[in-house]
Design a protein around this motif. Structure first.
Motif, PDB file in Angstrom:
ATOM      1  N   SER A  10       0.876  -1.180   0.000  1.00 34.57           N
ATOM      2  CA  SER A  10       0.000   0.000   0.000  1.00 34.57           C
ATOM      3  C   SER A  10       0.902   1.215   0.000  1.00 34.57           C
ATOM      4  N   ALA A  11       0.717   2.062  -1.010  1.00 33.15           N
ATOM      5  CA  ALA A  11       1.491   3.307  -1.055  1.00 33.15           C
ATOM      6  C   ALA A  11       0.715   4.408  -0.341  1.00 33.15           C
ATOM      7  N   ASN A  12       1.426   5.465  -0.020  1.00 32.85           N
ATOM      8  CA  ASN A  12       0.896   6.718   0.551  1.00 32.85           C
ATOM      9  C   ASN A  12       0.616   6.635   2.058  1.00 32.85           C
ATOM     10  N   LEU A  13      -0.170   5.646   2.485  1.00 33.34           N
ATOM     11  CA  LEU A  13      -0.607   5.561   3.895  1.00 33.34           C
ATOM     12  C   LEU A  13      -1.231   6.880   4.341  1.00 33.34           C
ATOM     13  N   GLY A  16       1.426  10.306   3.109  1.00 34.05           N
ATOM     14  CA  GLY A  16       2.776  10.114   2.558  1.00 34.05           C
ATOM     15  C   GLY A  16       2.735   9.865   1.050  1.00 34.05           C
ATOM     16  N   PHE A  17       2.101  10.777   0.326  1.00 35.81           N
ATOM     17  CA  PHE A  17       1.878  10.618  -1.116  1.00 35.81           C
ATOM     18  C   PHE A  17       3.189  10.411  -1.882  1.00 35.81           C
ATOM     19  N   ASP A  18       3.235   9.348  -2.660  1.00 28.82           N
ATOM     20  CA  ASP A  18       4.396   8.991  -3.499  1.00 28.82           C
ATOM     21  C   ASP A  18       5.662   8.747  -2.664  1.00 28.82           C
ATOM     22  N   THR A  19       5.485   8.522  -1.368  1.00 32.23           N
ATOM     23  CA  THR A  19       6.635   8.445  -0.462  1.00 32.23           C
ATOM     24  C   THR A  19       6.609   7.176   0.391  1.00 32.23           C
ATOM     25  N   LEU A 117       9.850   2.298 -15.244  1.00 33.91           N
ATOM     26  CA  LEU A 117       8.705   1.523 -15.729  1.00 33.91           C
ATOM     27  C   LEU A 117       7.422   1.859 -14.979  1.00 33.91           C
ATOM     28  N   GLU A 118       7.539   2.190 -13.703  1.00 35.52           N
ATOM     29  CA  GLU A 118       6.361   2.354 -12.839  1.00 35.52           C
ATOM     30  C   GLU A 118       5.946   3.816 -12.648  1.00 35.52           C
ATOM     31  N   GLY A 119       6.920   4.698 -12.617  1.00 40.34           N
ATOM     32  CA  GLY A 119       6.588   6.118 -12.486  1.00 40.34           C
ATOM     33  C   GLY A 119       6.650   6.681 -11.073  1.00 40.34           C
ATOM     34  N   HIS A 120       6.434   5.828 -10.050  1.00 40.06           N
ATOM     35  CA  HIS A 120       6.483   6.318  -8.660  1.00 40.06           C
ATOM     36  C   HIS A 120       7.308   5.332  -7.840  1.00 40.06           C
ATOM     37  N   ALA A 121       7.967   5.866  -6.815  1.00 35.82           N
ATOM     38  CA  ALA A 121       8.927   5.014  -6.101  1.00 35.82           C
ATOM     39  C   ALA A 121       8.337   4.315  -4.883  1.00 35.82           C
ATOM     40  N   ASP A 122       7.144   4.744  -4.444  1.00 38.07           N
ATOM     41  CA  ASP A 122       6.625   4.237  -3.157  1.00 38.07           C
ATOM     42  C   ASP A 122       6.380   2.727  -3.159  1.00 38.07           C
ATOM     43  N   ASN A 123       5.611   2.234  -4.135  1.00 37.60           N
ATOM     44  CA  ASN A 123       5.357   0.789  -4.163  1.00 37.60           C
ATOM     45  C   ASN A 123       6.614  -0.021  -4.473  1.00 37.60           C
ATOM     46  N   ILE A 124       7.471   0.501  -5.337  1.00 41.99           N
ATOM     47  CA  ILE A 124       8.622  -0.313  -5.715  1.00 41.99           C
ATOM     48  C   ILE A 124       9.605  -0.473  -4.548  1.00 41.99           C
ATOM     49  N   PRO A 165      -7.581   3.042 -12.730  1.00 42.77           N
ATOM     50  CA  PRO A 165      -6.202   3.222 -13.212  1.00 42.77           C
ATOM     51  C   PRO A 165      -5.525   4.394 -12.493  1.00 42.77           C
ATOM     52  N   THR A 166      -4.277   4.204 -12.125  1.00 43.81           N
ATOM     53  CA  THR A 166      -3.557   5.244 -11.372  1.00 43.81           C
ATOM     54  C   THR A 166      -3.558   6.577 -12.129  1.00 43.81           C
ATOM     55  N   ARG A 167      -3.437   6.526 -13.456  1.00 46.22           N
ATOM     56  CA  ARG A 167      -3.382   7.813 -14.189  1.00 46.22           C
ATOM     57  C   ARG A 167      -4.704   8.570 -14.044  1.00 46.22           C
ATOM     58  N   ALA A 169      -6.635   8.348 -11.371  1.00 43.06           N
ATOM     59  CA  ALA A 169      -6.655   8.811  -9.981  1.00 43.06           C
ATOM     60  C   ALA A 169      -5.708   9.995  -9.791  1.00 43.06           C
ATOM     61  N   ARG A 170      -4.724  10.151 -10.667  1.00 42.72           N
ATOM     62  CA  ARG A 170      -3.807  11.292 -10.569  1.00 42.72           C
ATOM     63  C   ARG A 170      -4.341  12.491 -11.344  1.00 42.72           C
ATOM     64  N   ALA A 171      -5.199  12.205 -12.330  1.00 46.96           N
ATOM     65  CA  ALA A 171      -5.705  13.313 -13.158  1.00 46.96           C
ATOM     66  C   ALA A 171      -6.585  14.264 -12.343  1.00 46.96           C
ATOM     67  N   ALA A 216      -9.339  14.738  -2.933  1.00 44.33           N
ATOM     68  CA  ALA A 216      -9.582  14.940  -4.368  1.00 44.33           C
ATOM     69  C   ALA A 216     -10.076  13.655  -5.026  1.00 44.33           C
ATOM     70  N   ARG A 217      -9.672  12.521  -4.485  1.00 41.55           N
ATOM     71  CA  ARG A 217     -10.030  11.244  -5.112  1.00 41.55           C
ATOM     72  C   ARG A 217     -11.395  10.724  -4.675  1.00 41.55           C
ATOM     73  N   GLN A 218     -11.982  11.383  -3.683  1.00 31.75           N
ATOM     74  CA  GLN A 218     -13.281  10.923  -3.186  1.00 31.75           C
ATOM     75  C   GLN A 218     -14.322  10.828  -4.293  1.00 31.75           C
ATOM     76  N   SER A 242      -5.681   2.783  -0.204  1.00 34.39           N
ATOM     77  CA  SER A 242      -4.434   2.061  -0.446  1.00 34.39           C
ATOM     78  C   SER A 242      -3.890   2.552  -1.778  1.00 34.39           C
ATOM     79  N   GLY A 243      -2.759   3.216  -1.762  1.00 41.28           N
ATOM     80  CA  GLY A 243      -2.196   3.786  -2.984  1.00 41.28           C
ATOM     81  C   GLY A 243      -3.197   4.723  -3.632  1.00 41.28           C
ATOM     82  N   ALA A 244      -3.343   4.566  -4.947  1.00 37.30           N
ATOM     83  CA  ALA A 244      -4.271   5.422  -5.675  1.00 37.30           C
ATOM     84  C   ALA A 244      -5.697   4.902  -5.589  1.00 37.30           C
ATOM     85  N   GLY A 245      -5.919   3.824  -4.825  1.00 36.59           N
ATOM     86  CA  GLY A 245      -7.254   3.247  -4.679  1.00 36.59           C
ATOM     87  C   GLY A 245      -7.579   2.344  -5.857  1.00 36.59           C
TER      88      GLY A 245
HETATM   89  N1  HSE Z   1       1.433   7.069  -4.926  1.00 34.76           N
HETATM   90  C1  HSE Z   1       0.709   6.808  -6.160  1.00 34.76           C
HETATM   91  C2  HSE Z   1      -0.577   7.589  -6.167  1.00 34.76           C
HETATM   92  C3  HSE Z   1       0.320   5.394  -6.356  1.00 34.76           C
HETATM   93  O1  HSE Z   1      -1.206   7.715  -5.134  1.00 34.76           O
HETATM   94  O2  HSE Z   1      -0.958   8.062  -7.246  1.00 34.76           O
HETATM   95  C4  HSE Z   1       1.348   4.381  -6.192  1.00 34.76           C
HETATM   96  O3  HSE Z   1       2.537   4.584  -6.842  1.00 34.76           O
END
Ligand code: HSE
Length: 293
Positions: A10-13, A16-19, A117-124, A165-167, A169-171, A216-218, A242-245
């Motif tokens: 689980s990323a963010n917790l 802790g976004f992207d961390t 390949l993944e774009g963010h370091a938290d999960n990796i 999709p994470t993209r 959830a980031r948009a 924002a993701r609600q 959990s992460g981007a949901g």
């Molecule tokens: N931290 C990313 C996000 C997801 O919340 O968009 C996992 O890399």
């Protein structure tokens, strides 16, 4: 035969976004049977999928053709649900290839390629190292610290029956964040990290309550605030996406079944079916086993 085992995470917790990342005892297992490392005639076709891309990337870096191999993935990690399924596959591919290349590359190189390949370091970072990790990216290089956590912490993860999709959830994230919000967020993220390290969960929920990204993701996750509230009302120490949901994570030490049921009920009240996973922290990260066949 080589088997690579990589945990979900689980990323963010919360703040802790992207961390921040926390690895779970839910695994992606990749097996590879390499018949002859010198035989490239009948090699696995360069696929579009993440696993072959990750393996191929390491062989490319070594300047060696990817050998013929039979690959199989068995994953317990739900895909597209914010549980690090793609990070786990990427880490599996990179570490598998590095094993076949007799550890030619360092972990740090592998993580930098994982980031590409993944774009963010938290999960990796969590998938590779296990446990609780805090990651930092500078000039496309990944740096991380692993933080010891009391292992009596359990998780209840409710996985709704839709993917996000994470993209996407980031948009929806704000392009600009005010100074005071940044300060508050930094305070919270540091507090999450040290609450978990100290095993002092008294103010964990206050620290995890993310008013920037999660709020924002609600709009993408119907019933999210009710699901989070129901977890805390039933005894969760903290709850967040959990992460981007769209999965929702609750951290707890007791009352797990009641927490899970209440969270599922809250999704059901919005017409959303879900499954509930009960798991604990993986302390090991990526593991490699080798067998004779
Ligand atoms: N931290 C990313 C996000 C997801 O919340 O968009 C996992 O890399």
């Amino acid at each position: 035969m080589v088997k690579v085992i990589v945990p979900a995470s689980s990323a963010n917790l919360g703040t802790g976004f992207d961390t921040l990342g926390l690895a779970w005892q839910l695994y992606c297992k990749v097996t590879a049977v390499v018949e002859d490392v010198n035989n490239t005639d009948n090699r696995t076709p360069p696929g579009d999928d993440l696993l072959t891309r990750a393996i191929g990337l390491v062989f490319d870096q070594a300047g060696i053709e990817m050998p013929a191999m039979k690959l199989e993935i068995n994953s317990e990690i739900p895909m597209g649900k914010g549980l690090g399924s793609s990070a786990a596959v990427i880490i599996a591919g990179l570490y598998l290839a590095n094993h076949l290349l007799k550890y030619r590359f360092t972990d740090s190189q592998l993580l930098d390629w994982a980031l590409s390949l993944e774009g963010h370091a938290d999960n990796i970072a969590a998938a590779a190292a296990g446990g609780l990790t805090t990651a930092m990216v500078v000039d496309q290089q990944v740096y991380y610290q692993q933080v010891a956590v009391r292992d009596n912490l359990q998780s209840v993860i409710v996985v709704p029956d839709f993917t996000l999709p994470t993209r996407e959830a980031r948009a929806v994230l704000p392009r600009q964040v005010g100074w005071e919000d940044c300060v508050h967020h930094t305070q919270q993220a540091c507090f999450v990290l040290q609450s978990l390290a100290n095993g002092d969960y008294r103010h964990l929920q206050l620290a995890m309550d993310d008013t920037i990204v999660q709020r924002a993701r609600q709009q993408l996750i119907p019933g999210l605030s009710q699901v989070l509230d129901s977890a805390v009302q039933n005894g969760a120490l903290g709850a967040c996406l959990s992460g981007a949901g769209p999965s929702v994570l609750a951290l707890a030490q007791s009352n797990l079944a009641a927490i899970g049921q209440a969270m599922q009920d809250a999704f059901a009240a919005r017409g959303i079916k879900s499954q509930c996973l009960y798991t604990a922290i993986d302390q090991y990260g990526v593991r490699i086993e080798e067998y004779d066949v």
